[in-house]
Design a protein around this motif. Sequence first.
Motif, PDB file in Angstrom:
ATOM      1  N   VAL A   9       0.923  -1.313   0.116  1.00  0.00           N
ATOM      2  CA  VAL A   9      -0.001   0.030   0.224  1.00  0.00           C
ATOM      3  C   VAL A   9       0.564   1.130   0.147  1.00  0.00           C
ATOM      4  O   VAL A   9       0.768   2.060  -0.717  1.00  0.00           O
ATOM      5  CB  VAL A   9      -1.059  -0.132   1.272  1.00  0.00           C
ATOM      6  N   ARG A  10       1.996   1.338   0.775  1.00  0.00           N
ATOM      7  CA  ARG A  10       2.755   2.424   1.116  1.00  0.00           C
ATOM      8  C   ARG A  10       3.493   2.619  -0.516  1.00  0.00           C
ATOM      9  O   ARG A  10       3.640   3.694  -0.982  1.00  0.00           O
ATOM     10  CB  ARG A  10       3.801   2.046   1.669  1.00  0.00           C
ATOM     11  N   GLU A  11       4.008   1.642  -1.196  1.00  0.00           N
ATOM     12  CA  GLU A  11       4.424   1.747  -2.569  1.00  0.00           C
ATOM     13  C   GLU A  11       3.465   2.313  -3.628  1.00  0.00           C
ATOM     14  O   GLU A  11       3.637   3.307  -4.361  1.00  0.00           O
ATOM     15  CB  GLU A  11       4.816   0.448  -3.165  1.00  0.00           C
ATOM     16  N   VAL A  12       2.127   1.921  -3.493  1.00  0.00           N
ATOM     17  CA  VAL A  12       0.977   2.332  -4.259  1.00  0.00           C
ATOM     18  C   VAL A  12       0.930   3.778  -4.224  1.00  0.00           C
ATOM     19  O   VAL A  12       0.699   4.767  -4.768  1.00  0.00           O
ATOM     20  CB  VAL A  12      -0.236   1.631  -4.271  1.00  0.00           C
ATOM     21  N   ASN A  13       0.736   4.236  -2.700  1.00  0.00           N
ATOM     22  CA  ASN A  13       0.569   5.623  -2.356  1.00  0.00           C
ATOM     23  C   ASN A  13       1.648   6.309  -2.772  1.00  0.00           C
ATOM     24  O   ASN A  13       1.454   7.609  -3.285  1.00  0.00           O
ATOM     25  CB  ASN A  13       0.396   5.548  -0.647  1.00  0.00           C
ATOM     26  N   THR A  14       2.693   5.918  -2.718  1.00  0.00           N
ATOM     27  CA  THR A  14       3.893   6.896  -3.324  1.00  0.00           C
ATOM     28  C   THR A  14       3.975   7.204  -4.866  1.00  0.00           C
ATOM     29  O   THR A  14       4.091   7.911  -5.291  1.00  0.00           O
ATOM     30  CB  THR A  14       5.336   5.995  -3.056  1.00  0.00           C
ATOM     31  N   LEU A  15       3.459   5.944  -5.470  1.00  0.00           N
ATOM     32  CA  LEU A  15       3.308   5.947  -7.021  1.00  0.00           C
ATOM     33  C   LEU A  15       2.118   7.093  -7.308  1.00  0.00           C
ATOM     34  O   LEU A  15       2.277   7.950  -8.130  1.00  0.00           O
ATOM     35  CB  LEU A  15       2.892   4.710  -7.724  1.00  0.00           C
ATOM     36  N   GLY A  23       4.310  11.553 -17.846  1.00  0.00           N
ATOM     37  CA  GLY A  23       4.568  10.240 -18.175  1.00  0.00           C
ATOM     38  C   GLY A  23       4.450   9.262 -17.296  1.00  0.00           C
ATOM     39  O   GLY A  23       4.416   9.616 -15.823  1.00  0.00           O
ATOM     40  N   PHE A  24       4.177   8.174 -17.387  1.00  0.00           N
ATOM     41  CA  PHE A  24       3.906   7.114 -16.468  1.00  0.00           C
ATOM     42  C   PHE A  24       4.819   5.882 -17.138  1.00  0.00           C
ATOM     43  O   PHE A  24       4.204   5.232 -17.753  1.00  0.00           O
ATOM     44  CB  PHE A  24       2.161   6.893 -16.285  1.00  0.00           C
ATOM     45  N   SER A  25       5.908   5.800 -16.308  1.00  0.00           N
ATOM     46  CA  SER A  25       6.560   4.430 -16.750  1.00  0.00           C
ATOM     47  C   SER A  25       5.974   2.997 -16.778  1.00  0.00           C
ATOM     48  O   SER A  25       5.178   2.712 -16.184  1.00  0.00           O
ATOM     49  CB  SER A  25       7.781   4.375 -16.187  1.00  0.00           C
ATOM     50  N   PHE A  26       6.590   2.155 -17.699  1.00  0.00           N
ATOM     51  CA  PHE A  26       6.014   0.711 -17.588  1.00  0.00           C
ATOM     52  C   PHE A  26       6.018   0.198 -16.007  1.00  0.00           C
ATOM     53  O   PHE A  26       5.023  -0.698 -15.754  1.00  0.00           O
ATOM     54  CB  PHE A  26       6.687  -0.252 -18.772  1.00  0.00           C
ATOM     55  N   GLY A  27       7.212   0.423 -15.653  1.00  0.00           N
ATOM     56  CA  GLY A  27       7.403  -0.187 -14.388  1.00  0.00           C
ATOM     57  C   GLY A  27       6.418   0.493 -13.377  1.00  0.00           C
ATOM     58  O   GLY A  27       6.037  -0.271 -12.615  1.00  0.00           O
ATOM     59  N   ARG A  28       6.031   1.632 -13.431  1.00  0.00           N
ATOM     60  CA  ARG A  28       5.000   2.179 -12.387  1.00  0.00           C
ATOM     61  C   ARG A  28       3.569   1.458 -12.762  1.00  0.00           C
ATOM     62  O   ARG A  28       3.110   1.025 -11.831  1.00  0.00           O
ATOM     63  CB  ARG A  28       5.084   3.806 -12.443  1.00  0.00           C
ATOM     64  N   ALA A  29       3.347   1.294 -13.869  1.00  0.00           N
ATOM     65  CA  ALA A  29       2.109   0.650 -14.395  1.00  0.00           C
ATOM     66  C   ALA A  29       2.119  -0.858 -13.902  1.00  0.00           C
ATOM     67  O   ALA A  29       1.007  -1.268 -13.491  1.00  0.00           O
ATOM     68  CB  ALA A  29       2.019   0.577 -15.952  1.00  0.00           C
ATOM     69  N   LEU A  30       3.260  -1.333 -14.053  1.00  0.00           N
ATOM     70  CA  LEU A  30       3.372  -2.944 -13.651  1.00  0.00           C
ATOM     71  C   LEU A  30       3.220  -2.967 -12.153  1.00  0.00           C
ATOM     72  O   LEU A  30       2.166  -3.960 -11.536  1.00  0.00           O
ATOM     73  CB  LEU A  30       4.666  -3.461 -14.076  1.00  0.00           C
ATOM     74  N   SER A  31       3.762  -2.103 -11.233  1.00  0.00           N
ATOM     75  CA  SER A  31       3.595  -2.191  -9.816  1.00  0.00           C
ATOM     76  C   SER A  31       2.055  -2.202  -9.506  1.00  0.00           C
ATOM     77  O   SER A  31       1.700  -2.572  -8.782  1.00  0.00           O
ATOM     78  CB  SER A  31       4.444  -1.147  -9.409  1.00  0.00           C
ATOM     79  N   LEU A  32       1.516  -1.162 -10.141  1.00  0.00           N
ATOM     80  CA  LEU A  32      -0.049  -0.891  -9.922  1.00  0.00           C
ATOM     81  C   LEU A  32      -0.654  -2.069 -10.235  1.00  0.00           C
ATOM     82  O   LEU A  32      -1.730  -2.467  -9.618  1.00  0.00           O
ATOM     83  CB  LEU A  32      -0.524   0.311 -10.592  1.00  0.00           C
ATOM     84  N   SER A  33      -0.486  -2.745 -11.461  1.00  0.00           N
ATOM     85  CA  SER A  33      -1.263  -3.835 -12.022  1.00  0.00           C
ATOM     86  C   SER A  33      -1.080  -5.044 -11.223  1.00  0.00           C
ATOM     87  O   SER A  33      -2.004  -5.789 -10.724  1.00  0.00           O
ATOM     88  CB  SER A  33      -1.142  -4.232 -13.349  1.00  0.00           C
ATOM     89  N   LEU A  34       0.172  -5.142 -10.641  1.00  0.00           N
ATOM     90  CA  LEU A  34       0.637  -6.273  -9.665  1.00  0.00           C
ATOM     91  C   LEU A  34      -0.346  -6.308  -8.260  1.00  0.00           C
ATOM     92  O   LEU A  34      -0.716  -7.349  -7.945  1.00  0.00           O
ATOM     93  CB  LEU A  34       1.858  -6.522  -9.546  1.00  0.00           C
ATOM     94  N   PHE A  35      -0.230  -4.974  -7.920  1.00  0.00           N
ATOM     95  CA  PHE A  35      -0.994  -4.697  -6.778  1.00  0.00           C
ATOM     96  C   PHE A  35      -2.678  -5.187  -6.861  1.00  0.00           C
ATOM     97  O   PHE A  35      -3.244  -5.709  -6.070  1.00  0.00           O
ATOM     98  CB  PHE A  35      -1.048  -3.195  -6.099  1.00  0.00           C
ATOM     99  N   GLY A  73      -2.346   7.654   6.524  1.00  0.00           N
ATOM    100  CA  GLY A  73      -1.152   8.446   6.107  1.00  0.00           C
ATOM    101  C   GLY A  73      -1.645   9.141   4.869  1.00  0.00           C
ATOM    102  O   GLY A  73      -1.408  10.292   4.228  1.00  0.00           O
ATOM    103  N   TYR A  74      -1.855   8.222   3.904  1.00  0.00           N
ATOM    104  CA  TYR A  74      -2.383   8.630   2.261  1.00  0.00           C
ATOM    105  C   TYR A  74      -3.720   9.602   2.663  1.00  0.00           C
ATOM    106  O   TYR A  74      -3.514  10.559   1.890  1.00  0.00           O
ATOM    107  CB  TYR A  74      -2.766   7.354   1.529  1.00  0.00           C
ATOM    108  N   LEU A  75      -4.782   9.054   3.150  1.00  0.00           N
ATOM    109  CA  LEU A  75      -6.048  10.067   3.314  1.00  0.00           C
ATOM    110  C   LEU A  75      -5.563  11.125   4.115  1.00  0.00           C
ATOM    111  O   LEU A  75      -6.137  12.305   3.692  1.00  0.00           O
ATOM    112  CB  LEU A  75      -6.826   9.203   3.990  1.00  0.00           C
ATOM    113  N   SER A  76      -4.879  11.322   4.986  1.00  0.00           N
ATOM    114  CA  SER A  76      -4.872  12.653   5.715  1.00  0.00           C
ATOM    115  C   SER A  76      -4.041  13.686   4.751  1.00  0.00           C
ATOM    116  O   SER A  76      -4.149  14.682   4.809  1.00  0.00           O
ATOM    117  CB  SER A  76      -3.904  12.350   6.711  1.00  0.00           C
TER     118      SER A  76
END
Length: 79
Positions: A9-15, A23-35, A73-76
């Motif tokens: 969740v922390r990784e997704v919140n950071t992304l 731009g949104f890199s393939f790596g970032r998109a992959l991270s979100l899709s894997l989540f 933390g994310y919502l705040s």
Amino acid sequence: MLSNSPQRVREVNTLVATCNQDGFSFGRALSLSLFYRDFNDTNSLVKETENLARDNPARLLECSISLLSETDGYLSSDR
């Protein structure tokens, strides 16, 4: 899966927080899709939670507190 969910969740919140329209890199998109893939099956999450509640309730409490902290933390920061 449940024990590493706060980190994921922390990784997704950071992304999401650092995302921009340039731009949104393939790596970032992959991270979100894997989540999404890993946490989309709520039935397996419920089963894992039930097993953890039975076998190690202290660990479940620890995971829950950590997950609540990440979510808060994310919502705040979004307000």
